[in-house]
Design an enzyme around this catalytic site. Structure first.
Site, mmCIF file in Angstrom:
data_model
loop_
_atom_site.group_PDB
_atom_site.id
_atom_site.type_symbol
_atom_site.label_atom_id
_atom_site.label_comp_id
_atom_site.label_asym_id
_atom_site.label_seq_id
_atom_site.Cartn_x
_atom_site.Cartn_y
_atom_site.Cartn_z
ATOM 1 N N LYS A 1 0.943 -1.150 0.048
ATOM 2 C CA LYS A 1 0.007 0.000 -0.013
ATOM 3 C C LYS A 1 0.734 1.393 -0.214
ATOM 4 C CE LYS A 1 -1.624 2.666 3.151
ATOM 5 N NZ LYS A 1 -1.910 4.113 2.272
ATOM 6 N N GLY B 1 7.494 4.527 8.334
ATOM 7 C CA GLY B 1 6.404 5.801 8.441
ATOM 8 C C GLY B 1 6.574 6.490 9.796
ATOM 9 N N SER B 2 5.512 7.068 10.458
ATOM 10 C CA SER B 2 5.719 7.653 11.876
ATOM 11 C C SER B 2 5.956 6.759 12.972
ATOM 12 C CB SER B 2 4.507 8.539 12.181
ATOM 13 O OG SER B 2 3.515 7.858 12.124
ATOM 14 N N THR B 3 6.366 7.163 14.103
ATOM 15 C CA THR B 3 6.550 6.339 15.275
ATOM 16 C C THR B 3 5.068 5.966 15.873
ATOM 17 O OG1 THR B 3 8.657 7.150 15.390
ATOM 18 C CG2 THR B 3 7.397 6.147 17.608
ATOM 19 N N GLY C 1 3.764 3.332 13.762
ATOM 20 C CA GLY C 1 4.521 1.986 13.995
ATOM 21 C C GLY C 1 4.118 1.339 15.543
ATOM 22 N N GLU D 1 10.578 0.801 10.323
ATOM 23 C CA GLU D 1 11.506 2.038 9.779
ATOM 24 C C GLU D 1 10.609 3.336 10.314
ATOM 25 O OE1 GLU D 1 13.158 4.955 8.769
ATOM 26 O OE2 GLU D 1 12.936 4.181 6.571
#
Length: 476
Positions: free
Chosen positions: A182, A234-236, A239, A256
Site C-alpha cells: 500500500k 512511517g511515523s513512530t 508504528g 523503520e
C-alpha cells in the site's frame, strides 16, 4: 549571486491517466466499493488523477492472489529464475528513469534533480543488487536452507515513494515472497507506474499487488490473517499501533520509523565542508527525511563561524518549481504536513528560541515553507524533541565531546547521526557512543543498496538494504 534562467524538465514524457484502479493478480481492477480519492500536485494544488480507494474486500482479493502466486509459482521457483525477473524490472526502471523521475516530482513535490540523480538510480540499484542475491541465499549467512516467509504486507510513506517501494519489494521478491503493497495516499502514482512495469516484465500474476488507499487500507493489509510478514516505514505513532496489532499473531515485523538526528560539528572540522553537509542533512527533500540532521550540535568555539557561513549558504538555495533543474527546495508534500511544520515552528518561537528564515519569495499556489534555522534552542523545546519533517533546523552548542554525545543521545529516537571532525579516532569513538543505527562521518544522507539502514529505540527495528535486508524476508 548568480541569477538562473528557468530550466524546466518537460512534463510531456509522463502520461498521467485520469483515473487508476487497483493492481491485483496482474491486472488493474476497479475497487469493489467504487470509492476513489484525488492525487494532488503539491506545487500547484492541481488534481492529477482519481485513485481507487481499496476496501477490506479488495485487500482480501489482493492477499488471496499473492497467496496463490506464492504457493504455485513464485515460492517454488528456483532463485536463478526469480533473479531474471528482478533484473528485467531493474533494466526497465533504468530505461524509464527520466519518466519516473518527472512523475515522482509532480506527485511528491521534490526537486527533479533529486528524483533524477538520487531516487531513481537508487531504485534501479536495489533491484539489481537483490537480483544478485536471489540464487545465493544459501550463502548469505542465514543458514544452509533459508526459506521465504510467504505473503508480505508492506506499507510505505510519501517522502520517497518509489525508493521505499524498492527497499520493500526487491528483497521480498528475491527471497521468494509475494507482496501486497500500500503506497501513501498522497503519492500513489509511481507505485502504479511500477505495477505497469511488472506487467511489462511479464512478472507472474499475483506476485506483486498494489492496493491504494488511506489508513483503513493500510490497517486491512497489516491485520490480514493470511499475511506472514509486515514491513512498515512511517511515523513512530503509527508504528506503535502496528506493533500492537501484530503482537501475538506470529507475523514477522520490521519497522523503520521517525528520527531526530544529531549532526555534530567539532571545532577541528572542515567548516565549509560541514556547512554543505548540514544543508544536505536538513534541506534535502524539504526535510522530508526520517534520518534528516534536524538537530545541529556545534562546538561553542566555532558556533558563530558555522552559523554565519550556514546562513549565507542557505541564502543561495533556490525554492520553487520542482520540475526546474535549478530548484533546491521543492514543495511541502501536503497541506496537512505544512500545517504541522507551521505549528512546530510557532512553538519554537513561543518557547523562546530565536527563529531565522531565509529571505525567499514563496509561490502563490501550492504548499511551501522557507528554510528556517532556530538558535538558542533548549533540549526541552518541542523543536528539539519532536520530528518536524520539514526544512527546519534546531541549533544547540556544546563544549566537550562528552557533552555532545549526551545531548545527541537525549532523544527517544535512534535512526541516524553525523560526525564532523578531522580526527579519525574521534569519529570512531563518537560512532561507538552514539545510539543510532546509522552514523555518517564527514558526510550526511549517503545511501547505497549494499549497505543496511535502520534504527534503534523508537526509530524501529530490522534493517533494509544490504545482505542484512534479506533476513527480514527469510525463515532462518
Amino acid at each position: 549571486m548568480f541569477e538562473y534562467a528557468p530550466a524546466p524538465e518537460s512534463r510531456d514524457i509522463v502520461d498521467i491517466k485520469p483515473s487508476y484502479g487497483l493492481f491485483i493478480n496482474g491486472e488493474f481492477v476497479d475497487p469493489k466499493g467504487g470509492e476513489a480519492f484525488k492525487s494532488v500536485n503539491p506545487a500547484t494544488e492541481e488534481t492529477l488523477a482519481e485513485i481507487a480507494d481499496a476496501s477490506s474486500e479488495d485487500v482480501d482479493a489482493a492477499v488471496a492472489a499473492a497467496r496463490r502466486a506464492y504457493d504455485t509459482v513464485w515460492g517454488p521457483m528456483p532463485g536463478s529464475e526469480r533473479a531474471k525477473y528482478l533484473y528485467r524490472i531493474a533494466r526497465i526502471i533504468a530505461e524509464r528513469s527520466r519518466e519516473l523521475a518527472v512523475l515522482e516530482s509532480i506527485d511528491n513535490g521534490k526537486p527533479i534533480k533529486e528524483t533524477r540523480d538520487v531516487d531513481l538510480p537508487l531504485v534501479a540499484a536495489h533491484f539489481f543488487y537483490n537480483a544478485g542475491w536471489a540464487d545465493k541465499l544459501d550463502h548469505a549467512g542465514f543458514g544452509p536452507t533459508p526459506r521465504p516467509l510467504g505473503v508480505a504486507g508492506q506499507v510505505i510513506p510519501w517522502n520517497f515513494p518509489l525508493l521505499m517501494l524498492a527497499w520493500k519489494i526487491a528483497p521480498a521478491l528475491a527471497c521468494g515472497n509475494t507482496v501486497v503493497l500500500k503506497p501513501a495516499e498522497t503519492t500513489p502514482l509511481t507505485a502504479l507506474a511500477f505495477a505497469e512495469i511488472c506487467q511489462e516484465a511479464d512478472l507472474p500474476p499475483g506476485v506483486v499487488n498494489i492496493v491504494t488507499g488511506a489508513g483503513e487500507t493500510g490497517r486491512a493489509v497489516v491485520s490480514h490473517g493470511d499475511v506472514d510478514k509486515v514491513a512498515f516505514t512511517g511515523s513512530t505513532a503509527v508504528g506503535r499501533l502496528i506493533a500492537k496489532a501484530v503482537a501475538g499473531t506470529g507475523k514477522r515485523l520490521s519497522l523503520e520509523l521517525g528520527g531526530k538526528a544529531a549532526n555534530i560539528v567539532f571545532a577541528d572540522a572542515a567548516i565549509d565542508q560541514a556547512v554543505e553537509g548540514i544543508v544536505n542533512g536538513i534541506f534535502f527533500n524539504q526535510g522530508h527525511v526520517c534520518c534528516a540532521g534536524s538537530r545541529l550540535l556545534v562546538e561553542e568555539s566555532v558556533a558563530d563561524e558555522v552559523l554565519t557561513k550556514l546562513k549565507r549558504r542557505i541564502g543561495t538555495l533556490r525554492l520553487g518549481d520542482p520540475l526546474d533543474k535549478n530548484t533546491d527546495i521543492g514543495a511541502i508534500n501536503s497541506a496537512e504536513q505544512l500545517q504541522r511544520i507551521r505549528e512546530l515552528t510557532r512553538s519554537g518561537a513561543d518557547e523562546g528560541a530565536n527563529m531565522w528564515t531565509a529571505d525567499c519569495p514563496l509561490p502563490d499556489t501550492g504548499y511551501w515553507f522557507a528554510p528556517t534555522v532556530f538558535t538558542d534552542v533548549q533540549q526541552s523545546h518541542r523543536i528539539a524533541r519532536e520530528e518536524i519533517f520539514g526544512p527546519v533546523l534546531s541549533v544547540l552548542t556544546f563544549r566537550t565531546p562528552d557533552e555532545a554525545i549526551t545531548k545527541a543521545n537525549n532523544t527517544p529516537y535512534g535512526l541516524s547521526a553525523g560526525v564532523w571532525t578531522e580526527k579519525g579516532s574521534r569519529i570512531l569513538w563518537a560512532a561507538n557512543q552514539l545510539k543510532a543505527g546509522v552514523v555518517w562521518a564527514n558526510t550526511f544522507n549517503k545511501f547505497d543498496a549494499t549497505s543496511p539502514f535502520g534504527g534503534l529505540k523508537e526509530s524501529g527495528y530490522g534493517r533494509e538494504g544490504g545482505r542484512h535486508g534479506l533476513e527480514g524476508y527469510l525463515d532462518v
